[in-house]
Design a protein around this motif. Structure first.
Motif: not given
Ligand code: 5AD
Ligand code: FES
Length: 346
Positions: A256-272
């Motif tokens: 998603t970062r590669l395709l939408l380079p300037d958006i805001n992307i959270p490091a989500t709590t579920a990942m932690e």
């Protein structure tokens, strides 16, 4: 290997990928994806990380989402609802802790009428905070009323764009309505966030690739992706993981970062929850936002969407200090701005 590098170079230069290329990246174990995503994050968003203070103000929900611990049929969870003044005071505390944005999140709880939400938003705007709402599906008029009094952003994950899977996971809901809500939010000028759950039963890699293409087509301002974690008091309690939910979530986020380079992307709590260093790994794989909890400790454990949520016994200032230290340790800084997508970063 060569193939992966060629796909990543194309993404780096054009921010475009086709479905086959996305599937190849999702299926591969190659860590190069994360390096490319980190590079794109650095180039478009710089070193700044935006913190959003999360207020979980009601766990009452009228929905039946099969994966979610707050679903109305779960009688095991003790329900709570914060008053207007409690919500406002948590937001004020957030501003005092240095947050520039608060996220107001709840189940789909009609106790919070249009007028009540309008009053809450108006009061919180006095603290010079950006406000993100995450309160589910409402009609156009509600979304407009909230926007008119100053709500800035709205989070509504699509969860999956696959019609059959959506129907299976969301009894009494419609994919069409959800897509329409997201369109309305964009039309009203919200910074609009969506995202998916990764690892739902019967969710295929192909359908995840379609989800990523949907993010790109709709040019969302924020995308939050998290692993599905089975909750014991839901119909999916015994769902077996058929994907590596943590790794695939991370790959979805990086693509998603590669395709939408300037958006805001959270490091989500579920990942932690699935990996003790999950948020930092995500911040080094394309993410630039963290959403620490600023709900009072007495309610945190009751907002039990999935098991083993982090920080259940921690205070808001402890979480703030904890995440700040971790962020500094990887050489990144905490932004002093509200962190809109369009802000000049560098
Ligand atoms: N595991 C992980 N995330 C979940 N959510 C709901 N249930 C679960 C679960 N069991 C996510 C949904 C929702 C967000 C608030 O929480 O994606 O949009
Ligand atoms: Fe809550 Fe680390 S973020 S204790």
């Amino acid at each position: 290997m060569e193939n992966i590098k060629a796909i990543l170079d194309k993404a780096l230069n054009t921010h475009l990928l086709n479905k086959g290329e996305i599937i190849t990246l999702l299926k591969s174990d190659d860590e190069l994806l994360f390096e490319y995503a980190d590079e794109v994050r650095q180039k478009f968003k710089g070193n700044e990380i935006h913190l959003r203070g999360l207020i979980e103000f009601s766990n009452i929900c009228k929905c039946y989402c099969k994966y979610c611990g707050l679903r109305c049929e779960n009688k095991e969870v003790e329900r709570y609802r914060l008053t207007k003044n409690e919500i406002i005071s948590l937001a004020k505390n957030g501003a005092e802790l240095g947050y520039k944005t608060v996220v107001l999140q709840s189940g789909e709880d009609s106790y919070y009428t249009t007028d009540l939400m309008v009053e809450i938003i108006k009061e919180i705007k006095k603290f010079d905070l950006a406000i993100t709402l995450s309160i589910g599906e409402r009609n156009y008029e509600d979304y407009k009323a909230f926007k008119d009094v100053g709500a800035d952003r709205y989070l509504l994950r699509i969860e999956t764009t696959n019609p059959a899977l959506y129907k299976e996971m969301h009894p009494n809901m419609s994919l069409e309505n959800r897509l329409n809500c997201l369109k309305n939010l964009q039309k009203l000028g919200y910074e609009t966030g969506s995202g998916i759950l990764v690892g739902l039963p019967n969710q295929s890699i192909k359908s995840i690739a379609d989800d990523i293409l949907y993010f790109k087509e709709n040019n969302f301002d924020m995308i939050g992706t998290g692993p599905f974690i089975p909750h014991p008091n839901t119909p999916l309690a015994r769902a077996q993981a058929h994907l590596d939910n943590f790794k695939v979530s991370l790959r979805v986020m990086a693509i998603t970062r590669l395709l939408l380079p300037d958006i805001n992307i959270p490091a989500t709590t579920a990942m932690e929850t699935l990996n003790p260093n999950g948020r930092i790994i995500a911040l080094q794989s394309g993410a630039n936002v963290v959403m620490p909890n600023i709900t009072s400790t007495e309610y945190r454990a009751k907002y039990y969407i999935y098991p083993n949520k982090i920080c259940l016994n921690d205070s808001s200032d402890k979480c703030r200090n904890c995440i700040e230290a971790k962020i500094k340790a990887i050489g990144r800084n905490i932004s002093k701005t509200k962190g809109f997508r369009s802000d000049k970063q560098l």
